[in-house]
Design a protein around this motif. Sequence first.
Motif, PDB file in Angstrom:
ATOM      1  N   TYR A 134       0.876  -1.184   0.000  1.00 35.96           N
ATOM      2  CA  TYR A 134       0.000   0.000   0.000  1.00 35.96           C
ATOM      3  C   TYR A 134       0.912   1.232   0.000  1.00 35.96           C
ATOM      4  CZ  TYR A 134      -4.147  -2.778   1.091  1.00 35.96           C
ATOM      5  OH  TYR A 134      -5.181  -3.674   1.034  1.00 35.96           O
ATOM      6  N   THR A 140      -3.767   6.722   3.691  1.00 36.99           N
ATOM      7  CA  THR A 140      -3.688   6.019   4.979  1.00 36.99           C
ATOM      8  C   THR A 140      -3.233   4.557   4.854  1.00 36.99           C
ATOM      9  OG1 THR A 140      -6.035   5.520   4.693  1.00 36.99           O
ATOM     10  CG2 THR A 140      -5.489   7.378   6.137  1.00 36.99           C
ATOM     11  N   HIS A 210      -6.565  -7.332   0.722  1.00 42.32           N
ATOM     12  CA  HIS A 210      -6.731  -6.342  -0.341  1.00 42.32           C
ATOM     13  C   HIS A 210      -7.935  -5.445  -0.110  1.00 42.32           C
ATOM     14  CE1 HIS A 210      -3.757  -8.812  -2.275  1.00 42.32           C
ATOM     15  NE2 HIS A 210      -4.547  -9.861  -2.192  1.00 42.32           N
ATOM     16  N   GLY A 211      -7.761  -4.178  -0.406  1.00 42.73           N
ATOM     17  CA  GLY A 211      -8.862  -3.231  -0.253  1.00 42.73           C
ATOM     18  C   GLY A 211      -8.482  -1.893  -0.845  1.00 42.73           C
ATOM     19  N   ALA A 212      -9.194  -0.870  -0.430  1.00 42.50           N
ATOM     20  CA  ALA A 212      -9.002   0.517  -0.884  1.00 42.50           C
ATOM     21  C   ALA A 212      -9.677   0.809  -2.212  1.00 42.50           C
ATOM     22  CB  ALA A 212      -7.528   0.927  -0.930  1.00 42.50           C
ATOM     23  N   PRO A 214     -12.984  -0.961  -5.085  1.00 39.69           N
ATOM     24  CA  PRO A 214     -13.931  -2.058  -5.272  1.00 39.69           C
ATOM     25  C   PRO A 214     -13.314  -3.204  -6.072  1.00 39.69           C
ATOM     26  CG  PRO A 214     -14.604  -0.099  -6.519  1.00 39.69           C
ATOM     27  CD  PRO A 214     -13.377   0.262  -5.782  1.00 39.69           C
ATOM     28  N   TRP A 215     -13.699  -4.403  -5.740  1.00 40.27           N
ATOM     29  CA  TRP A 215     -13.254  -5.568  -6.518  1.00 40.27           C
ATOM     30  C   TRP A 215     -14.327  -6.641  -6.419  1.00 40.27           C
ATOM     31  CZ3 TRP A 215      -9.699  -9.572  -3.898  1.00 40.27           C
ATOM     32  CH2 TRP A 215      -9.719  -9.437  -2.501  1.00 40.27           C
ATOM     33  N   ASP A 233     -10.668  -9.548   1.913  1.00 42.25           N
ATOM     34  CA  ASP A 233     -11.098  -8.165   1.707  1.00 42.25           C
ATOM     35  C   ASP A 233     -10.913  -7.365   3.002  1.00 42.25           C
ATOM     36  OD1 ASP A 233     -12.276  -6.032   0.439  1.00 42.25           O
ATOM     37  OD2 ASP A 233     -14.220  -7.006   0.089  1.00 42.25           O
ATOM     38  N   TYR A 235     -11.614  -3.327   4.555  1.00 46.51           N
ATOM     39  CA  TYR A 235     -12.302  -2.067   4.237  1.00 46.51           C
ATOM     40  C   TYR A 235     -11.881  -0.992   5.226  1.00 46.51           C
ATOM     41  CZ  TYR A 235     -16.136   1.334   3.955  1.00 46.51           C
ATOM     42  OH  TYR A 235     -16.863   2.492   3.829  1.00 46.51           O
ATOM     43  N   GLY A 236     -11.829   0.214   4.736  1.00 49.61           N
ATOM     44  CA  GLY A 236     -11.581   1.345   5.635  1.00 49.61           C
ATOM     45  C   GLY A 236     -11.642   2.626   4.848  1.00 49.61           C
ATOM     46  N   LEU A 237     -11.684   3.714   5.566  1.00 53.74           N
ATOM     47  CA  LEU A 237     -11.637   5.024   4.905  1.00 53.74           C
ATOM     48  C   LEU A 237     -10.999   6.022   5.849  1.00 53.74           C
ATOM     49  CD1 LEU A 237     -15.259   6.504   4.781  1.00 53.74           C
ATOM     50  CD2 LEU A 237     -14.678   4.434   5.993  1.00 53.74           C
ATOM     51  N   GLY A 242      -8.868   4.894   8.489  1.00 52.46           N
ATOM     52  CA  GLY A 242      -7.967   4.377   7.463  1.00 52.46           C
ATOM     53  C   GLY A 242      -8.268   2.890   7.332  1.00 52.46           C
ATOM     54  N   ILE A 324     -18.343  -4.118  -0.790  1.00 54.37           N
ATOM     55  CA  ILE A 324     -18.923  -2.872  -1.309  1.00 54.37           C
ATOM     56  C   ILE A 324     -19.376  -3.111  -2.756  1.00 54.37           C
ATOM     57  CG2 ILE A 324     -18.408  -0.463  -1.913  1.00 54.37           C
ATOM     58  CD1 ILE A 324     -18.323  -0.917   1.068  1.00 54.37           C
ATOM     59  N   ILE A 333     -12.290   5.192  -8.283  1.00 51.28           N
ATOM     60  CA  ILE A 333     -11.009   4.862  -7.663  1.00 51.28           C
ATOM     61  C   ILE A 333     -10.113   4.351  -8.783  1.00 51.28           C
ATOM     62  CG2 ILE A 333      -9.829   3.610  -5.829  1.00 51.28           C
ATOM     63  CD1 ILE A 333     -12.355   3.624  -4.235  1.00 51.28           C
ATOM     64  N   ASN A 338      -8.549   7.924  -5.010  1.00 52.52           N
ATOM     65  CA  ASN A 338      -9.931   8.390  -5.144  1.00 52.52           C
ATOM     66  C   ASN A 338      -9.970   9.636  -6.014  1.00 52.52           C
ATOM     67  OD1 ASN A 338     -10.125   6.450  -3.244  1.00 52.52           O
ATOM     68  ND2 ASN A 338     -10.748   7.790  -1.573  1.00 52.52           N
TER      69      ASN A 338
END
Length: 434
Positions: A134, A140, A210-212, A214-215, A233, A235-237, A242, A324, A333, A338
């Motif tokens: 990452y 983040t 893996h994330g950040a 969509p997949w 998977d 997830y975070g934001l 983060g 998601i 993305i 983003n």
Amino acid sequence: MNWVDEEIVTLPRTGLETIQLSRLKKLVKRVYEKVAPYREKMNEAGIKPDDIQSLQDLRKLPFTTKDDLRDNYPFGLFTVDMEDIVRVHASSGTTGKPTVVGYTEADIRTWADVMARALSFAGVTRGDMVHNAYGYGLFTGGLGAHYGVERLGATVIPVSGGNTKRQITIMQDFGSSVLLSTPSYALNLAETIEDLGVSLDDLQLRVGIHGAEPWSENMKEEVEQKLGIRALDIYGLSEVIGPGVAMQCLESDHGMHVFEDHFLPEIVDPDTFEPLPFGEAGELVFTTLTKEAFPIIRYRTKDISRLIPETCACGRTLVRMEKITGRTDDMLIIRGVNVFPSQVEHVLVGIDGVEPHYQIEVNRQGSMDTMKVMVEVSDSVFSDEVKVLENLTKRIQREVKDLLGVSCSVKLVEPRTIQRSEGKAQRVIDNREL
Ligand code: DLL
């Protein structure tokens, strides 16, 4: 505190809700006292901190959106003095300015705890070599994951993104056993491994987190098959913390456990904003329960998901959220970054001779996302010499790259060639099949 918190992640719901309510009450009180914009919104809604007596009362509180962050840019929603902030990160805002988030020392510890917990859900232990691809920086992903690996006691390889061939040499030589990357970068690595003629037998990879972005399930299968790993998977934001808000466990074939002792999830109807019951799809909303510097109340993520009512085979009681499936806004993305079409527009309106008519085309070549911006130019510019047009193209490319951090190709088109809308303009043509 033990970072895995086996006790907390298996608590019966009533026990968990008692913790959530006590944390929520404290949070609302603190935010009301310390942050004027929150106080004003609550006053407008006629809500006082004492009105929060049950978890159901959460719905009385106003939502927070990216606009609130923009209106209070950069630090206006922080609850502590700047001298107590030890780190900031930023993600894309909807126009020229990023969204800024801040952390106290305790927040960084909380973040490392939740990330360590996420890693442990994937079976990562102290013996693992964790290849953290990452991106390090304002994003983040890199640093968030990094401190989680260290908290767990595994070894982190802070390789960040890019320089893909070198990453493969590192994987071979260091014996990377866990891969942290966006799903598209995982595929990029897989293709490069193939191109270099490296055999999967020469790698120790076992699991990917893996994330950040969509997949799809298809993409997951491709990652698993091409890298010979189990792909999970995460997830975070940024606005919530983060990476490390929710994580799929090894036992679950879908869905991610939400770390509900820290982040309280709701699903709301994207049109009416009314809370929806467990099991129904809608917009995901989060309230942070333990963050100090930048707590957030009912943050509308614009991500579409649903909360899964069934308990997980792993025995953990933390609710799961579905993968998601989309967004309620036009955020794209691209290569993990983003991008809002309004940011591209922000660049274009600042340039003479360029019309505010544009279209963004996104494609996937192999595992790489590409972005092409088609821009109308004025009559006078269009009839200019080639050199002038070339310079304009380069300038748009440079300014988009500076603002968004993503490179794009630019095609200048004649006046009135981009189709005019009869309602909502179609700014984006996304040809990627996820
Ligand atoms: O992407 C944090 C992160 C880093 C998550 C590393 C996972 C791994 P932001 O840059 O603020 O933060 O972007 C947040 O990315 O609202 C979703 O739209 C999207 N997103 C994040 N994780 C997933 C996922 C990080 N697993 C935005 N699946 C979110 C689909 C995801 N979309």
